[in-house]
Design a protein around this motif. Structure first.
Motif, PDB file in Angstrom:
ATOM      1  N   VAL A 168       1.046 138.955  17.672  1.00  0.00           N
ATOM      2  CA  VAL A 168       1.692 139.939  18.547  1.00  0.00           C
ATOM      3  C   VAL A 168       2.271 139.218  19.754  1.00  0.00           C
ATOM      4  CG1 VAL A 168       1.395 142.039  19.934  1.00  0.00           C
ATOM      5  CG2 VAL A 168       0.012 141.705  17.886  1.00  0.00           C
ATOM      6  N   THR A 169       3.545 139.408  19.985  1.00  0.00           N
ATOM      7  CA  THR A 169       4.164 138.862  21.190  1.00  0.00           C
ATOM      8  C   THR A 169       4.377 139.995  22.171  1.00  0.00           C
ATOM      9  OG1 THR A 169       5.285 137.127  19.949  1.00  0.00           O
ATOM     10  CG2 THR A 169       6.204 137.670  22.095  1.00  0.00           C
ATOM     11  N   VAL A 170       3.768 139.876  23.331  1.00  0.00           N
ATOM     12  CA  VAL A 170       3.965 140.894  24.368  1.00  0.00           C
ATOM     13  C   VAL A 170       5.167 140.470  25.203  1.00  0.00           C
ATOM     14  CG1 VAL A 170       2.965 141.990  26.417  1.00  0.00           C
ATOM     15  CG2 VAL A 170       1.501 141.450  24.457  1.00  0.00           C
ATOM     16  N   ILE A 171       6.145 141.370  25.310  1.00  0.00           N
ATOM     17  CA  ILE A 171       7.331 141.060  26.114  1.00  0.00           C
ATOM     18  C   ILE A 171       7.293 141.947  27.350  1.00  0.00           C
ATOM     19  CG2 ILE A 171       9.858 141.018  26.158  1.00  0.00           C
ATOM     20  CD1 ILE A 171       9.792 140.499  23.156  1.00  0.00           C
ATOM     21  N   THR A 172       7.105 141.292  28.472  1.00  0.00           N
ATOM     22  CA  THR A 172       6.976 142.047  29.702  1.00  0.00           C
ATOM     23  C   THR A 172       7.984 141.523  30.725  1.00  0.00           C
ATOM     24  OG1 THR A 172       5.344 142.807  31.323  1.00  0.00           O
ATOM     25  CG2 THR A 172       5.096 140.563  30.565  1.00  0.00           C
ATOM     26  N   GLY A 173       7.990 142.076  31.896  1.00  0.00           N
ATOM     27  CA  GLY A 173       8.994 141.692  32.909  1.00  0.00           C
ATOM     28  C   GLY A 173       9.389 142.931  33.692  1.00  0.00           C
ATOM     29  N   TYR A 174       9.909 142.707  34.875  1.00  0.00           N
ATOM     30  CA  TYR A 174      10.224 143.822  35.768  1.00  0.00           C
ATOM     31  C   TYR A 174      11.382 144.655  35.209  1.00  0.00           C
ATOM     32  CZ  TYR A 174      10.459 146.283  40.218  1.00  0.00           C
ATOM     33  OH  TYR A 174      10.442 147.249  41.178  1.00  0.00           O
ATOM     34  N   LEU A 175      11.617 145.799  35.838  1.00  0.00           N
ATOM     35  CA  LEU A 175      12.710 146.691  35.444  1.00  0.00           C
ATOM     36  C   LEU A 175      14.026 145.922  35.343  1.00  0.00           C
ATOM     37  CD1 LEU A 175      11.901 149.569  37.946  1.00  0.00           C
ATOM     38  CD2 LEU A 175      11.541 149.622  35.475  1.00  0.00           C
ATOM     39  N   GLY A 176      14.674 146.008  34.196  1.00  0.00           N
ATOM     40  CA  GLY A 176      15.993 145.408  34.020  1.00  0.00           C
ATOM     41  C   GLY A 176      15.998 143.897  33.899  1.00  0.00           C
ATOM     42  N   ALA A 177      14.820 143.286  33.698  1.00  0.00           N
ATOM     43  CA  ALA A 177      14.769 141.823  33.644  1.00  0.00           C
ATOM     44  C   ALA A 177      15.427 141.272  32.384  1.00  0.00           C
ATOM     45  CB  ALA A 177      13.317 141.350  33.711  1.00  0.00           C
ATOM     46  N   GLY A 178      15.418 142.044  31.308  1.00  0.00           N
ATOM     47  CA  GLY A 178      16.042 141.565  30.063  1.00  0.00           C
ATOM     48  C   GLY A 178      15.115 141.653  28.853  1.00  0.00           C
ATOM     49  N   LYS A 179      14.077 142.483  28.912  1.00  0.00           N
ATOM     50  CA  LYS A 179      13.122 142.585  27.794  1.00  0.00           C
ATOM     51  C   LYS A 179      13.805 143.078  26.512  1.00  0.00           C
ATOM     52  CE  LYS A 179      10.640 145.363  30.327  1.00  0.00           C
ATOM     53  NZ  LYS A 179      11.364 145.206  31.601  1.00  0.00           N
ATOM     54  N   SER A 180      14.558 144.163  26.620  1.00  0.00           N
ATOM     55  CA  SER A 180      15.231 144.699  25.419  1.00  0.00           C
ATOM     56  C   SER A 180      16.283 143.724  24.916  1.00  0.00           C
ATOM     57  CB  SER A 180      15.897 146.042  25.715  1.00  0.00           C
ATOM     58  OG  SER A 180      14.944 146.945  26.196  1.00  0.00           O
ATOM     59  N   THR A 181      16.898 142.999  25.827  1.00  0.00           N
ATOM     60  CA  THR A 181      17.880 141.981  25.424  1.00  0.00           C
ATOM     61  C   THR A 181      17.194 140.935  24.558  1.00  0.00           C
ATOM     62  OG1 THR A 181      19.012 142.357  27.527  1.00  0.00           O
ATOM     63  CG2 THR A 181      19.619 140.371  26.332  1.00  0.00           C
ATOM     64  N   LEU A 182      15.971 140.557  24.945  1.00  0.00           N
ATOM     65  CA  LEU A 182      15.228 139.568  24.160  1.00  0.00           C
ATOM     66  C   LEU A 182      14.828 140.155  22.804  1.00  0.00           C
ATOM     67  CD1 LEU A 182      13.909 136.800  23.892  1.00  0.00           C
ATOM     68  CD2 LEU A 182      11.881 137.700  25.024  1.00  0.00           C
ATOM     69  N   VAL A 183      14.358 141.402  22.801  1.00  0.00           N
ATOM     70  CA  VAL A 183      13.984 142.044  21.527  1.00  0.00           C
ATOM     71  C   VAL A 183      15.207 142.064  20.606  1.00  0.00           C
ATOM     72  CG1 VAL A 183      13.287 144.229  20.443  1.00  0.00           C
ATOM     73  CG2 VAL A 183      12.132 143.443  22.509  1.00  0.00           C
ATOM     74  N   ASN A 184      16.344 142.464  21.148  1.00  0.00           N
ATOM     75  CA  ASN A 184      17.588 142.490  20.373  1.00  0.00           C
ATOM     76  C   ASN A 184      17.916 141.111  19.825  1.00  0.00           C
ATOM     77  OD1 ASN A 184      19.035 144.840  19.890  1.00  0.00           O
ATOM     78  ND2 ASN A 184      19.583 145.038  22.041  1.00  0.00           N
ATOM     79  N   PHE A 185      17.761 140.111  20.666  1.00  0.00           N
ATOM     80  CA  PHE A 185      18.105 138.753  20.235  1.00  0.00           C
ATOM     81  C   PHE A 185      17.191 138.310  19.089  1.00  0.00           C
ATOM     82  CE2 PHE A 185      17.503 134.147  20.452  1.00  0.00           C
ATOM     83  CZ  PHE A 185      18.804 133.747  20.175  1.00  0.00           C
ATOM     84  N   ILE A 186      15.902 138.585  19.229  1.00  0.00           N
ATOM     85  CA  ILE A 186      14.964 138.167  18.172  1.00  0.00           C
ATOM     86  C   ILE A 186      15.296 138.894  16.863  1.00  0.00           C
ATOM     87  CG2 ILE A 186      12.542 138.166  17.431  1.00  0.00           C
ATOM     88  CD1 ILE A 186      11.758 137.880  20.403  1.00  0.00           C
ATOM     89  N   LEU A 187      15.509 140.212  16.962  1.00  0.00           N
ATOM     90  CA  LEU A 187      15.768 140.994  15.745  1.00  0.00           C
ATOM     91  C   LEU A 187      17.031 140.535  15.041  1.00  0.00           C
ATOM     92  CD1 LEU A 187      14.888 144.619  16.943  1.00  0.00           C
ATOM     93  CD2 LEU A 187      13.510 143.099  15.516  1.00  0.00           C
ATOM     94  N   ASN A 188      18.010 140.147  15.819  1.00  0.00           N
ATOM     95  CA  ASN A 188      19.301 139.774  15.231  1.00  0.00           C
ATOM     96  C   ASN A 188      19.394 138.301  14.848  1.00  0.00           C
ATOM     97  OD1 ASN A 188      21.335 142.142  15.318  1.00  0.00           O
ATOM     98  ND2 ASN A 188      20.112 142.319  17.188  1.00  0.00           N
ATOM     99  N   SER A 189      18.327 137.532  15.075  1.00  0.00           N
ATOM    100  CA  SER A 189      18.359 136.106  14.720  1.00  0.00           C
ATOM    101  C   SER A 189      17.928 135.921  13.268  1.00  0.00           C
ATOM    102  CB  SER A 189      17.413 135.313  15.625  1.00  0.00           C
ATOM    103  OG  SER A 189      17.796 135.477  16.959  1.00  0.00           O
ATOM    104  N   GLN A 190      18.299 134.778  12.722  1.00  0.00           N
ATOM    105  CA  GLN A 190      17.941 134.473  11.329  1.00  0.00           C
ATOM    106  C   GLN A 190      16.551 133.847  11.321  1.00  0.00           C
ATOM    107  OE1 GLN A 190      20.050 135.226   8.797  1.00  0.00           O
ATOM    108  NE2 GLN A 190      21.434 136.058  10.346  1.00  0.00           N
ATOM    109  N   HIS A 191      15.519 134.650  11.175  1.00  0.00           N
ATOM    110  CA  HIS A 191      14.170 134.086  11.152  1.00  0.00           C
ATOM    111  C   HIS A 191      13.443 134.410   9.856  1.00  0.00           C
ATOM    112  CE1 HIS A 191      13.477 138.197  12.152  1.00  0.00           C
ATOM    113  NE2 HIS A 191      13.996 138.071  13.347  1.00  0.00           N
ATOM    114  N   GLY A 192      13.984 135.337   9.085  1.00  0.00           N
ATOM    115  CA  GLY A 192      13.374 135.692   7.805  1.00  0.00           C
ATOM    116  C   GLY A 192      12.034 136.393   7.936  1.00  0.00           C
ATOM    117  N   LYS A 193      11.705 136.877   9.125  1.00  0.00           N
ATOM    118  CA  LYS A 193      10.397 137.509   9.316  1.00  0.00           C
ATOM    119  C   LYS A 193      10.503 139.026   9.226  1.00  0.00           C
ATOM    120  CE  LYS A 193       8.531 134.157  12.608  1.00  0.00           C
ATOM    121  NZ  LYS A 193       7.451 133.607  11.792  1.00  0.00           N
ATOM    122  N   LYS A 194       9.421 139.654   8.766  1.00  0.00           N
ATOM    123  CA  LYS A 194       9.343 141.110   8.814  1.00  0.00           C
ATOM    124  C   LYS A 194       8.715 141.468  10.152  1.00  0.00           C
ATOM    125  CE  LYS A 194       8.902 142.342   3.987  1.00  0.00           C
ATOM    126  NZ  LYS A 194       8.340 141.277   3.156  1.00  0.00           N
TER     127      LYS A 194
END
Ligand SMILES: Nc1nc2c(ncn2[C@@H]2O[C@H](COP(=O)(O)OP(=O)(O)OP(=O)(O)O)[C@@H](O)[C@H]2O)c(=O)[nH]1
Length: 407
Positions: free
Chosen positions: A42-68
């Motif tokens: 489990v990776t916990v993604i935290t950070g203040y309001l508007g820091a970029g958490k969802s941007t990171l989630v989006n980046f991970i999901l859209n990367s080629q990692h082959g993970k479920k």
């Protein structure tokens, strides 16, 4: 909230955690280590309001990692549906194996038990997951989460805390640490020094943190996924976190004067800036021919450019059907001009825009904002405007009423 709810469900007394030995830490050393092989990280993604958490989630999901990958989103009640609509799930949700939305409270206090349940359900799925991303609200304290993930009896062996990532907005961190600090007009050289100082400040807060620079969270995934940051070799780091969690009362950990509210509107909005206002004339209804007679200027309380379309040449009686302002102007009034004296830390939402079949996202962190087309609306989706505001002195009526001028 009951006092009981505030104490993370520890498997051992905190006093014993001071032993650096991982065996004593959980009391079940061999189980922990062998279970690590099968457990889902489990990776916990935290950070203040508007820091970029969802941007990171989006980046991970859209990367080629082959993970479920499954995503757990924690939202305050007002944010339900907004966060998820803003993350790119891929066509038909193909990028995300499973979604869980933990709403109505903050994951570090009121919905801690729901988190345990959600994690259990995820690991009991028929199809095994490779990884779970847990995005907290911008106001969550990650320490109680770490204790849930590390020490909860129910979860032990099935999930492991892989890493806690704190996304930091280099522009706003200084402002957040030292309010009233305005870095918007710093010359570049000063900014470079300021960023070097920022790293020092981050290390003053957490000397063990690995700092990774990124633009829009584009990072090498091998540095942030499956990094086993809290395995048997690195327990002392977690010890400190858990001790801190014990000393903090979750009641005090959220600023009580900061409020979250959401405005809705069903009508399609106009995005245009003030200089591009289009004023529709009642007189168009009585037009006999369809010639375009001209473009002129008109002084209202601002200079507005208008087009007279399809009007009779000698129609002197002009009455306004509607004076429409765009979302850009509306936002700038609120964020830049601070017209209504509201202190808005964060604004995010989705917009249904005139003459467009695309969902637009609206994002603002302090005074910086952007409105961008994100994707096509899905067929079953309710095309509404839904905007969440987080800040101080928020006035729901003013926000709702002033927004109507954009439709
Ligand atoms: N200029 C710039 N903008 C960024 C960067 N990373 C993220 N953003 C923007 O910052 C805004 C906020 O990003 P989010 O990812 O939604 O932030 P968040 O931490 O999930 O925000 P909360 O939902 O409030 O917790 C968005 O408009 C992003 O596009 C960056 O590196 N540079």
């Amino acid at each position: 909230m009951e006092d009981d709810d505030e104490i993370p469900p520890l498997a051992v007394e905190v006093d014993r955690i001071s032993e650096p030995n991982a065996s004593e830490f959980t009391g079940k050393p061999e189980n922990r280590r062998s279970a690590d092989e099968d457990s889902v990280g489990v990776t916990v993604i935290t950070g203040y309001l508007g820091a970029g958490k969802s941007t990171l989630v989006n980046f991970i999901l859209n990367s080629q990692h082959g993970k479920k990958i499954a995503v757990i989103l924690n939202e305050f009640g007002e944010e339900i549906g907004v966060e998820r609509a803003m993350i790119n799930e891929g066509d038909g949700g193909t990028l995300v194996e499973e979604w869980v939305e933990l709403a109505n409270g903050c994951i570090c206090c009121t919905v801690k038990h729901s988190l345990v349940q959600a994690l259990e359900q995820l690991v009991q799925r028929k199809e095994r997951l490779d990884h779970i991303l847990l995005e907290t609200t911008g106001l969550a304290n990650p320490a109680p989460l770490a204790s849930v993930l590390w020490l909860d009896d129910q979860l032990e062996a099935s999930v492991k805390l892989d890493c806690i990532i704190t996304v930091v907005d280099a522009k706003n961190l200084r402002h957040q640490l030292y309010e009233h600090h305005d870095s918007s007009s710093f010359p570049e050289a000063y900014l470079q020094i300021a960023f070097a100082e920022l790293e020092k400040e981050i290390h003053n807060i957490n000397s063990l943190a690995t700092i990774i620079h990124s633009v829009r969270c584009q990072v090498d995934l091998s540095k942030i996924l499956d990094c086993r940051a809290y395995d048997a070799m690195h327990t002392s780091h977690l010890e400190a976190l858990l001790k801190e969690s014990q000393s903090l009362s979750t009641k005090d950990s959220h600023e009580s004067s900061v409020r979250t509210l959401c405005i809705y509107n069903q009508e399609k909005v106009n995005l245009q800036k003030q200089g591009e206002l289009q004023i529709q004339l009642n007189s168009t209804k009585s037009c006999l021919n369809s010639q375009l007679y001209g473009i002129g200027y008109l002084f209202l309380d601002c200079l507005a450019l208008f087009t007279m379309q399809h009007c009779q040449p000698y129609d002197h009686l002009i009455t306004w059907d509607k004076l429409q302002i765009g979302v850009h102007s509306w936002l700038e009034d609120i964020l830049w001009e601070k017209k209504h004296s509201m202190d808005i830390y964060r604004c995010k939402g989705v917009l249904s825009v005139q003459n467009s079949d695309e969902l637009h996202t609206i994002q603002a962190v302090r005074e910086i904002y952007e409105i961008v087309p994100a994707r096509r609306w899905q067929q079953e989706e309710n095309q509404v405007n839904k905007i969440v505001f987080i800040g101080r002195n928020l006035d729901e009526d003013i926000l709702r009423n002033s927004f109507r001028a954009c439709v």
